[in-house]
Motif scaffolding. Structure first.
Motif: not given
Length: 225
Positions: A82-83, A88-89, A77-79, A205-207
């Motif tokens: 995160l991706f 989105g950047l 879920l974290f991965t 923020v993404a992390i």
């Protein structure tokens, strides 16, 4: 347009002025099984260290009574979050985690599965969790109501927290970027520096948001055991 059969072998064939004829020579590298790489890459070692750290932290939060392999679900879920946050950047890529459809699709099934498992297997524990220890008798009905409401809104808060944080930074970057046409050279230089700093902030923020979403999901699962 193919003029003859042999034009497909023409090295000058290109798409968007990028010669793609020789790309087939490198595609095979992507299909090699891992056994052909005798030593793992630095990227593999880096991700392994992250996964091991997350596994230890999630295992500590969930507790020793958790099922084997539970932490790998939260690591996945974290991965995933995160991706999607990082994708989105990049320009012209839609940030899927900024949409409530994705965030609710992640939070709601998790919360429902936790609730169903807890109420079916640990009913007494779930009832006891509605009244914090040491609550005066006169306040117990109010505490049950408050705890029930806070429990019900958990998937909503998870989804809104993630999507709102993703939207806020991207919106600020877009609004600042749209003002560049009407600025002088000096102000454009300041704007570019500001955009770079905001991009670094958005990377952090993404992390952080992927970590917060996963940690809160882990804490919610630990309450039902």
């Amino acid at each position: 347009m193919m003029m003859n059969l042999f034009s497909i072998f023409d090295p000058s064939t290109n798409i968007f002025n990028l010669s793609l004829n020789w790309m087939s020579s490198f595609l095979g590298i992507l299909l090699f099984p891992m056994i052909f790489w005798f030593t793992p890459s630095r990227m593999t070692i880096f991700w392994n260290k992250i996964f091991i750290t997350l596994h230890k932290e999630f295992k500590m939060l969930i507790g020793i009574n958790s099922f084997n392999g539970t932490t790998f679900m939260f690591i996945s879920l974290f991965t995933f979050i995160l991706f999607n946050n990082f994708l989105g950047l990049f320009p012209y890529i839609f940030t899927s985690t900024s949409h409530m459809t994705i965030t609710l699709s992640l939070a709601l099934p998790l919360w429902l599965s936790f609730m169903m498992f807890g109420w079916i297997n640990n009913t007494k524990h779930m009832f006891a969790h509605l009244v914090p220890q040491g609550t005066p008798s006169i306040l117990m009905p109010f505490m049950v109501l408050i705890e029930t409401i806070s429990n019900v809104i958990r998937p909503g808060t998870l989804a809104v927290r993630l999507s709102a944080n993703m939207i806020a930074g991207h919106l600020l970057l877009t609004l600042l970027g749209n003002t560049g046409n009407s600025l002088s050279t000096m102000l454009i230089s300041i704007l570019i520096i500001t955009q770079l700093l905001l991009l670094m902030l958005e990377s952090a923020v993404a992390i952080i948001q992927a970590y917060v979403f996963t940690i809160l999901s882990t804490l919610y699962s630990s309450e039902i055991i």
